[in-house]
Design an enzyme around this catalytic site. Sequence first.
Site, mmCIF file in Angstrom:
data_model
loop_
_atom_site.group_PDB
_atom_site.id
_atom_site.type_symbol
_atom_site.label_atom_id
_atom_site.label_comp_id
_atom_site.label_asym_id
_atom_site.label_seq_id
_atom_site.Cartn_x
_atom_site.Cartn_y
_atom_site.Cartn_z
ATOM 1 N N MET A 261 56.611 -4.466 14.051
ATOM 2 C CA MET A 261 56.152 -5.305 12.875
ATOM 3 C C MET A 261 56.028 -3.937 11.806
ATOM 4 O O MET A 261 56.024 -3.568 10.716
ATOM 5 C CB MET A 261 55.220 -6.207 12.932
ATOM 6 C CG MET A 261 54.618 -6.586 11.434
ATOM 7 S SD MET A 261 55.710 -7.216 10.520
ATOM 8 C CE MET A 261 55.186 -9.236 11.090
ATOM 9 N N GLU B 41 36.097 -9.474 29.612
ATOM 10 C CA GLU B 41 35.035 -10.697 29.044
ATOM 11 C C GLU B 41 36.228 -11.199 27.459
ATOM 12 O O GLU B 41 36.329 -12.023 26.874
ATOM 13 C CB GLU B 41 33.862 -10.308 28.171
ATOM 14 C CG GLU B 41 32.899 -10.210 29.272
ATOM 15 C CD GLU B 41 33.213 -8.672 30.319
ATOM 16 O OE1 GLU B 41 33.520 -8.062 29.780
ATOM 17 O OE2 GLU B 41 32.032 -8.105 31.056
ATOM 18 N N LYS C 270 17.161 -12.081 30.303
ATOM 19 C CA LYS C 270 17.139 -12.999 31.635
ATOM 20 C C LYS C 270 15.929 -13.297 32.118
ATOM 21 O O LYS C 270 16.110 -14.153 33.190
ATOM 22 C CB LYS C 270 17.617 -11.345 32.620
ATOM 23 C CG LYS C 270 17.588 -11.974 34.124
ATOM 24 C CD LYS C 270 17.889 -10.923 34.985
ATOM 25 C CE LYS C 270 18.017 -10.748 35.887
ATOM 26 N NZ LYS C 270 18.411 -9.570 37.071
ATOM 27 N N PHE D 145 18.901 -0.631 30.301
ATOM 28 C CA PHE D 145 19.804 -0.348 31.236
ATOM 29 C C PHE D 145 20.844 -2.135 30.551
ATOM 30 O O PHE D 145 20.054 -2.950 31.247
ATOM 31 C CB PHE D 145 20.566 -0.497 32.756
ATOM 32 C CG PHE D 145 21.326 -0.241 33.750
ATOM 33 C CD1 PHE D 145 22.429 0.156 32.885
ATOM 34 C CD2 PHE D 145 22.499 -1.872 34.448
ATOM 35 C CE1 PHE D 145 23.901 0.244 33.544
ATOM 36 C CE2 PHE D 145 22.922 -1.634 34.395
ATOM 37 C CZ PHE D 145 23.628 -0.826 33.919
ATOM 38 N N GLN D 146 22.241 -1.050 30.147
ATOM 39 C CA GLN D 146 23.194 -2.313 30.019
ATOM 40 C C GLN D 146 22.171 -3.452 28.664
ATOM 41 O O GLN D 146 22.397 -4.878 28.751
ATOM 42 C CB GLN D 146 23.578 -3.737 30.799
ATOM 43 C CG GLN D 146 24.084 -2.909 32.182
ATOM 44 C CD GLN D 146 25.170 -3.486 33.018
ATOM 45 O OE1 GLN D 146 24.773 -4.381 33.069
ATOM 46 N NE2 GLN D 146 26.578 -3.018 32.973
#
Lengths: 158, 561
Positions: free
Chosen positions: B469, B51, B163, B113-114
Site C-alpha cells: 500500500m 499482550e 496488587k 518496578f513495573q
Amino acid sequence: MEKHVLSVLAVNNSGVIGRVAGLFSRRGYSIQSISAAQTENPDISRMTIVVEGNEDTLEQIDKQLSKLVDVREVILLSENNSVRREHVLVKAGNGEETRNGLIEVANLFKAKVVDVGMDNLMLELTGEPRTISAFIRLIEPYGIKNLVRTGISALERG
Amino acid sequence: MKLTGAQIIIECLLEQGVDTVFGYPGGAVLNIYDALYEYSNKVTHVLTAHEQGAAHAADGYARTSGKTGVVIATSGPGATNLVTGIATAYMDSVPMVAITGNVALSLLGLDSFQEVDITGITMPVTKHNFIIKDIKDLATTIREAFHLANSGRKGPVLIDIPKDITAQINEYEKREPLPIEVVCKMTDEDLEKAVEMINNSQKPFIYTGGGAIHSNAKDQVFQFASLCDAPVSSSLMGQGGYDNTDKRYIGMLGMHGTKTSSLAVSECDLFIGIGTRFSDRVTGEIKSFVPNAKILQIDIDPAEINKNVRVDHQLIGDIKCVLTKLNDKVKKKNNSEWMDKIYTYKEQYPLIQVGPKEDILTPQYVLETLNELTNGEAIITTEVGQHQMWTAQFYNFKEPRQFASSGGLGTMGYGLGASIGAQVANPDKKVVNIAGDGSFHMNCNELVTASKFNIPIIELLFNNNVLGMVRQWQRLFYDKRFSQTTLDRPTDYIKLAEAFGIKGYTITEKSEVRDVLQKALSADRPILINCVIDKDINVLPMVPAGTSIHQPILEIEINDE
C-alpha cells in the site's frame, strides 16, 4: 474567534480535570481559562470553561464533553443569561511615590488593599472580566510585580 | 460471602457471562492468575505470546460474537503492550474490558518496578477507565465497566487494580448485570421529517457502517433498503451489515470504493448514512462529497452529527430501534428508473483486478475461490494494507460479525490475534486471517498461540515482498522512490510455520489455489498459506487522500525499468 462560556458539572474526583483538559488538547479546542471547585454537593464539582471557536466547534465541544462519563451536565452560558465574575490579586508599586496613585485606582474600582509591603501593595478585586482587564490596564503604569487571575466563574441567572 | 479481591474479579466476570479471557500473567496479577487457576473449570484463559496479541484476540472475539472481549495483563510493560489493541477497539467502537494489575497502593507514584500510569496513558483511547483504590469499590466498578463498554456507542474500558487490592478480603454478593438501555430518543417530529425526506426522494442512496452491525440491525437495514428502493453501499466497518451478494449492494465508498458507488453518490438526491461516522477515508474532499443531495444521518452518538460533514437531518439512536420505527412509516417506493441506472453502472464498472503481466495469480482470484469454497460464510479477519482492501472488495460478506478488521486505527498486526479470538468465539466456523507479509512480521509470534491450543485458523498470506500500500502511494505521489518499502526478507514462511508447529503451503500459480485452499479448509488445525503474488498489483479504484471521491483513479500504469 468568538469566546464562549461553558458551565460543566462533573463528578468530583482527582482525574476529572485531566480528562477534560485532555479532551481539549487532543481535539485541538482552544481553552482560555478553566476554573473548578466542588459545589454544595461535595461529590460534584463545577467547572467554568472559557473556549474560543466558531459555532461548529462549540457544538462539538459540547457534545464531546457530554460524552465523558464523569461529566453530568454541560450548560452554555450566554452573556445575557449569566452572571460572570473573575477575581484578581495583583502586587504592584515601585516605592512610596507610586502608593497614592495605586490607592486612587483601587478606590476607583472599589478594589481592596490586602497587603502592604515596603515598596508595593497587594490589591484584590472581584468583578466582570472586562472590569478586571480595565483595572489591570490602569495598574500597569505603576509596575506590576506579580499577578494572578482566577479565570471566569459564572452561573446561570434566574 | 468473604472473598479475596482476585476472586471477586472472577465472580464479577462470571456475573457478566464471561467464560473466556485472553491475557498474559505477571507479578502484579499473580493473585488474579491464582484465582483463574481456581476457577479454571468456569473461565477459559487463552495465553497469547504477547499482550498485544491478547488485546487483538479479545477484540476479534468481541467483533465476531457481539459479546464483550476481556483481556488481562500485568502492570508496566504488560499494560503498555495493550495500548495499541485498546486504541484499535476504541476507534472501531468494540466492547472490551481490559484489566491490568498495578503495583501495591503504597508503591503507586514512586516509580516502582513495573509501575506505569496506565489510566493516564489510556485516557484518550478508552470510553472510560478506572483505578481501584479501595476494595469496597471493586465489584461495582467491574459491573460499571461492562455496562459502559456496552451502552450507547460501544468501546473499551480499562480497570487498573493495584496488587494488594487483589489480595484483600471483602464481602461479595452476586448481582445481575446492569440493564443496557436502548438509546432511541428522537421525537415524532424528527421521525416525520425523516419520512418526508425519504418520501420526497426519487434517487435515495443508503450507506451503512459499523453501527448497523453493532446494533444487529441486518434485517431492519434490508427492509429499509427495499422500502426506499435504494442502492446500498457499506463502509469497511460495515461489511456484512448488508448482504454483499444482494443486487442492491454496490460496493464500498471512498478511497477504495467502486466507481458505481461514487457515481451513485454524485447523482443521488438523498444520502442516508446509517451507523457511519463519515471518516476522511470515505468522504475525501468534504466540499465535493455529496454534491446534489440532502443528507440524513442515523447514529447512536450525537457527537458524530455535524462532526465531519454537515447534515440536513439526523435521527439519534440505536440503528435497529430507529429503523424499526422508520420502516413502520416509510411507504414502499418505486424508483425503478434510478435503480436501473445503478444496475447499468454496476455492470459497466465491475471490480476487475489486473497485474502488470497477463494471466498472473491475482488476490482477486484467490479471494473469489476462497469465497466460493467457503460459500461466503467464513469469518474473515485481516491485517492492514492492500490485502485488507482486496478482501473487502472480493469476499462476499453476507452476515454481520463475519468480518473483523482494524478500520479506524489501521493497525498492522491486528489480524492474527483477532482471528484467534474469532475462532475461540466461533468454534464451529471457519476462520481465515488474510495478511500481507509486512503485517505478518509484526505479530507472527501469535502463530504459536494457534498452534499450542490447536485453534484451527488459516493464515492466508499475500506475499509480495513489499509494503504494497505504501509502495502504491510512492509510485503515484513520490516519483517511484520506494523508500523502505521493498522488504525482500529472507523469511522462509513454511519453515517458520513448521517451527511453531503449523503446516504451511506455498502457492505461486493459479492452478494451485483451489487444491491448497481445499486442503487448508478441511484441516482441523491451523494452516499457513504463503501465497506469492506480484509486487505491483494495486488497489483500485483509488481516490488520493483529500481529493474528490468523484474522480477515482481507475488504472495505474506500471512501466518500471
